[in-house]
Write a protein that holds these residues in place. Structure first.
Motif, short mmCIF file in Angstrom:
data_model
loop_
_atom_site.label_atom_id
_atom_site.label_comp_id
_atom_site.label_asym_id
_atom_site.label_seq_id
_atom_site.Cartn_x
_atom_site.Cartn_y
_atom_site.Cartn_z
N ASP A 1 18.06 83.41 -81.18
CA ASP A 1 17.46 84.05 -79.99
C ASP A 1 17.17 85.53 -80.25
N LYS A 2 18.13 86.22 -80.84
CA LYS A 2 17.98 87.66 -81.09
C LYS A 2 16.81 87.96 -82.02
N ASP A 3 16.50 87.03 -82.93
CA ASP A 3 15.35 87.24 -83.82
C ASP A 3 14.05 87.30 -83.03
N ILE A 4 13.91 86.38 -82.09
CA ILE A 4 12.70 86.33 -81.28
C ILE A 4 12.60 87.56 -80.39
N THR A 5 13.71 87.92 -79.77
CA THR A 5 13.72 89.11 -78.92
C THR A 5 13.34 90.35 -79.72
N GLN A 6 13.93 90.50 -80.90
CA GLN A 6 13.65 91.70 -81.68
C GLN A 6 12.23 91.71 -82.23
N ARG B 1 16.87 93.37 -87.66
CA ARG B 1 16.48 92.02 -88.04
C ARG B 1 15.08 91.97 -88.65
N SER C 1 7.99 78.48 -75.62
CA SER C 1 9.24 79.03 -75.11
C SER C 1 10.15 79.37 -76.29
N THR C 2 11.17 80.15 -76.02
CA THR C 2 12.17 80.45 -77.04
C THR C 2 12.79 79.17 -77.56
N LEU D 1 9.64 90.58 -80.66
CA LEU D 1 8.83 91.04 -79.52
C LEU D 1 9.02 92.54 -79.28
N GLN D 2 10.25 93.02 -79.40
CA GLN D 2 10.52 94.45 -79.24
C GLN D 2 9.79 95.25 -80.32
N VAL E 1 4.77 82.99 -79.08
CA VAL E 1 5.08 83.39 -77.70
C VAL E 1 3.78 83.57 -76.91
#
Length: 76
Positions: free
Chosen positions: A52-57, A6, A39-40, A59-60, A34
């Protein structure tokens, strides 16, 4: 390097900074939100085209990038 499907780099979008799926939203912008306590759910309200996956990735990717060591090249 880990695979971040992403996260994209394009010199014509945001000056080549890492962006979310080629949109004009940088990883740095998401991580900054963040870090500021958003929050997300709040981020998704601000940027409804994110997932959601965009934010998680994002951060990763930022965590992976902060762990990466840069070694100076020896002069020839």
């Amino acid at each position: 390097m880990e695979e971040f499907d992403r996260i994209q780099f394009n010199p014509n979008i945001m000056g080549g900074k890492p962006t979310i799926r080629g949109m004009r939203v940088t990883v740095g912008a998401v991580v900054g939100l963040v870090a500021s306590g958003y929050s997300t759910e709040k981020i998704l309200n601000l940027y409804p085209y994110l997932e959601d996956k965009d934010i998680t990735q994002a951060l990763q990717y930022a965590a992976w990038r902060s762990d990466e060591l840069e070694q100076p090249l020896d002069p020839a």
